[in-house]
Structures are given as C-alpha cells and as structure tokens.
Design a protein around this motif. Structure first.
Motif, PDB file in Angstrom:
ATOM      1  N   VAL A 140      13.475   4.900  27.352  1.00 49.40           N
ATOM      2  CA  VAL A 140      13.069   4.232  26.109  1.00 49.40           C
ATOM      3  C   VAL A 140      14.251   4.118  25.158  1.00 49.40           C
ATOM      4  O   VAL A 140      14.469   3.086  24.520  1.00 49.40           O
ATOM      5  N   GLU A 141      15.064   5.185  25.062  1.00 54.75           N
ATOM      6  CA  GLU A 141      16.223   5.160  24.181  1.00 54.75           C
ATOM      7  C   GLU A 141      17.242   4.129  24.653  1.00 54.75           C
ATOM      8  O   GLU A 141      17.822   3.387  23.853  1.00 54.75           O
ATOM      9  N   LYS A 143      16.619   1.482  26.525  1.00 55.18           N
ATOM     10  CA  LYS A 143      16.008   0.168  26.335  1.00 55.18           C
ATOM     11  C   LYS A 143      16.183  -0.300  24.891  1.00 55.18           C
ATOM     12  O   LYS A 143      16.543  -1.453  24.630  1.00 55.18           O
ATOM     13  N   LYS A 144      15.939   0.592  23.952  1.00 52.75           N
ATOM     14  CA  LYS A 144      16.061   0.239  22.538  1.00 52.75           C
ATOM     15  C   LYS A 144      17.512  -0.092  22.190  1.00 52.75           C
ATOM     16  O   LYS A 144      17.788  -1.068  21.490  1.00 52.75           O
ATOM     17  N   GLU A 147      18.497  -3.525  23.555  1.00 49.53           N
ATOM     18  CA  GLU A 147      17.883  -4.623  22.821  1.00 49.53           C
ATOM     19  C   GLU A 147      18.600  -4.890  21.505  1.00 49.53           C
ATOM     20  O   GLU A 147      18.607  -6.009  21.005  1.00 49.53           O
ATOM     21  N   GLU A 148      19.215  -3.838  20.929  1.00 44.93           N
ATOM     22  CA  GLU A 148      19.899  -3.977  19.656  1.00 44.93           C
ATOM     23  C   GLU A 148      21.395  -4.214  19.820  1.00 44.93           C
ATOM     24  O   GLU A 148      22.106  -4.438  18.844  1.00 44.93           O
ATOM     25  N   ASP A 156      19.158  -5.963  28.808  1.00 42.72           N
ATOM     26  CA  ASP A 156      18.059  -5.149  29.304  1.00 42.72           C
ATOM     27  C   ASP A 156      17.689  -5.513  30.736  1.00 42.72           C
ATOM     28  O   ASP A 156      17.503  -4.650  31.588  1.00 42.72           O
ATOM     29  N   GLU A 180       4.505  -3.384  27.151  1.00 43.73           N
ATOM     30  CA  GLU A 180       4.469  -3.265  25.705  1.00 43.73           C
ATOM     31  C   GLU A 180       3.199  -3.933  25.181  1.00 43.73           C
ATOM     32  O   GLU A 180       2.449  -4.545  25.934  1.00 43.73           O
ATOM     33  N   GLU A 204       3.492   1.026  26.002  1.00 47.14           N
ATOM     34  CA  GLU A 204       4.138   1.328  24.725  1.00 47.14           C
ATOM     35  C   GLU A 204       3.488   0.525  23.601  1.00 47.14           C
ATOM     36  O   GLU A 204       3.177  -0.658  23.767  1.00 47.14           O
ATOM     37  N   LYS A 263       4.102   5.210  17.023  1.00 42.66           N
ATOM     38  CA  LYS A 263       4.545   4.416  18.165  1.00 42.66           C
ATOM     39  C   LYS A 263       4.822   5.371  19.312  1.00 42.66           C
ATOM     40  O   LYS A 263       5.493   6.391  19.140  1.00 42.66           O
ATOM     41  N   HIS A 300       7.927   7.916  19.534  1.00 46.45           N
ATOM     42  CA  HIS A 300       9.263   7.471  19.147  1.00 46.45           C
ATOM     43  C   HIS A 300       9.146   6.382  18.081  1.00 46.45           C
ATOM     44  O   HIS A 300       8.073   5.849  17.809  1.00 46.45           O
TER      45      HIS A 300
END
Length: 301
Positions: A140-141, A143-144, A147-148, A156, A180, A204, A263, A300
């Motif tokens: 998850v970390e 992936k985030k 994305e940023e 991704d 998601e 998620e 979340k 998260h």
C-alpha cells in the motif's frame, strides 16, 4: 521523494524537490539519499497537469529503495516468507489458507459462525495474517508513493508487472486481488466473487463500524454505490461489509476510525450474492466477508 544536496565544505542536507526550484545552482551536486548515485536535475515544468522536477535520468543501484526492484527486495526481507524473489527482478506474493482457515473466514459456513472462538485462537492463522498484513502494508505504501511520483518515474502498472500473485496455489492477476472503492472496481470484485465462493481479496476504502448486538459488529464500506439500470431494467446497488464477532477486535477498529484513520485495506475471503426487492426496481449486489483476526485490516491515510 527527497534527494541529497551535497556542497563542498558542508554536511549533506536533505531537500524536497519543490525546494530545488529556487536552488538550481546546486544541480551538479545532487545524489540519491539512499544509494548515493548522482541524479541529473531538470528544472520544474508543468506537463499533463503534473509538475515534473526530475526526468528519467536516475541511475539507482539495484537495491535502492527508490528503485522499483529495490523496493520489493526490501519488502521481501520483512514479510515472513509471504513475499519472495523468484528470479532477477521477479517476485512472488503467496497467500495460502487451508480449507479450515478459509471456512473460518467465510460467513456462509455455519460451523464457523457457531464456533468462531476456536478459530480465533489458532496461532498458526494469526501468524499467517501477520505476515500478509505486513506485506500488504508495504505494498500500500509503495502504491501510494508511485501514484504521487513523477510521471517519468516507474508507474504503478509497471511495478505490478514485477509481481506474480499466487493464492492457494493458483496464479491470480493483481486486478483480481486488490480493489478500491470505485464503483467499477467493486463491480469487477462482485463478478469475480460470484464465479466461485471463498475468493480471497483485498478491498481498500473508507469504512465505518456499527454494533448489531453484543456479539456482532459490522464493518461497512461507507460510500453508497448506485449504478445505472442494467440490461434487465434493475438499478444496481453495491455494498461491502465484513462481520466481526469479537468485541475487542471491533473496539480496536473503532478507536482507529475515531482517530480519523477510517481508510483501510481489508484482506478477507468474500462471498457475493444478489437479490432483487419485490415491487421495486433495485437489485442489491452484496460483497460480504468475515474478520476473525485483527491482522486482516490495515488502517492508513
């Protein structure tokens, strides 16, 4: 992502990319904060509604945490065997639950409903969830972060292509495992779960929890999902919920939600069913699962 600014006769200083716009004279003194390799600097520019600071001229070392492969190699080190490298730049994420454990996560199984305590005390199951959730937390970390990240960095979809996902010995696409809260993704999850019972997935989204009675709580995906009419004229309503039969687990989740951490990513076996309401034109599409261990959910931001 940060990079290291190094200047003669001065200690290394960590700067954000935004700060570098006002310090372009430092462009020849930059190196990766993790692997120390030199980084070529390009002035900030606007492209496709994203700010681009550093182009794809990075030359990270193989195990650098800012390199896709390096990220996964670090993940492998603390995943208790759930995540392993199976070849140069190729990784395997395995989830293996035996039939008893799968039944214990399925609300459709009457034996699991009648005897949840014996399954909750299964230390082997707890250990499995610990390794899976630790691995999922890192994914998850990552992936985030991707994305940023800058659009010229590894995307991704490219990162996911490095992973082979294997559930109970069968290869599964990432898109069949991690969903998601967008309506389109949850509809895919519902269709996937309808094909066979006891599908293991991650969902998620933003969650809320409510108490049904002293021994039953329900964790629900908050956003209501309403779709246009299907080919039969029904308006489809999607719902996602997970039953919790231990008060302590539910109360711990509630504390996280009350603290603003609503979340979450939930790992569970799910069963999907549809039902139409008489004298109405709504068709309810329900995705349901059980949470029998606190290790099945990762909160998260």
């Amino acid at each position: 992502m940060n990079i290291r600014m190094t200047v003669a006769n001065s200690r290394g200083v960590i700067m954000s990319l935004d700060e570098l716009d006002n310090n372009q004279d430092l462009k020849d003194t930059l190196s990766c904060v993790d692997c120390q390799n030199k980084i070529s600097y390009v002035s900030a520019s606007i492209k496709n509604s994203r700010r681009s600071h550093l182009r794809a001229t990075w030359n990270h070392k193989a195990d650098c945490k800012f390199n896709g492969i390096g990220l996964f190699r670090q993940l492998c080190k603390d995943s208790d065997g759930a995540f392993t490298e199976i070849g140069e730049g190729k990784f395997l994420f395995q989830i293996d639950l035996n039939n008893k454990e799968r039944r214990g996560m399925s609300i459709s199984n009457r034996q699991a409903e009648n005897k949840p305590t014996s399954l909750l005390s299964n230390q082997n199951l707890e250990n499995r969830f610990t390794s899976y959730i630790r691995t999922l937390k890192r994914i998850v970390e990552i992936k985030k972060m991707l994305e940023e990240s800058d659009e010229n960095d590894v995307r991704d979809s490219q990162i996911r292509n490095l992973i082979t996902l294997q559930i109970n010995g069968q290869k599964v696409n990432w898109s069949q495992f991690y969903y998601e809260e967008e309506t389109g993704q949850l509809k895919k999850c519902f269709n996937y779960g309808q094909k066979d019972t006891n599908k293991i997935v991650c969902i998620e989204g933003m969650y809320s929890i409510r108490k049904v009675h002293d021994t039953l709580y329900v964790l629900t995906l908050k956003k209501p999902f309403e779709r246009d009419r299907n080919e039969h004229g029904h308006k489809e309503i999607l719902s996602v919920s997970f039953q919790i039969r231990q008060k302590e687990i539910a109360e711990n989740f509630q504390k996280s939600i009350d603290a603003g951490m609503n979340k979450a990513t939930v790992l569970s076996v799910v069963n999907c069913s549809k039902s139409a309401v008489k004298n109405d034109d709504y068709l309810y599409l329900d995705i349901r699962g059980d949470i029998i261990s606190g290790k099945q959910i990762y909160f998260h931001k």
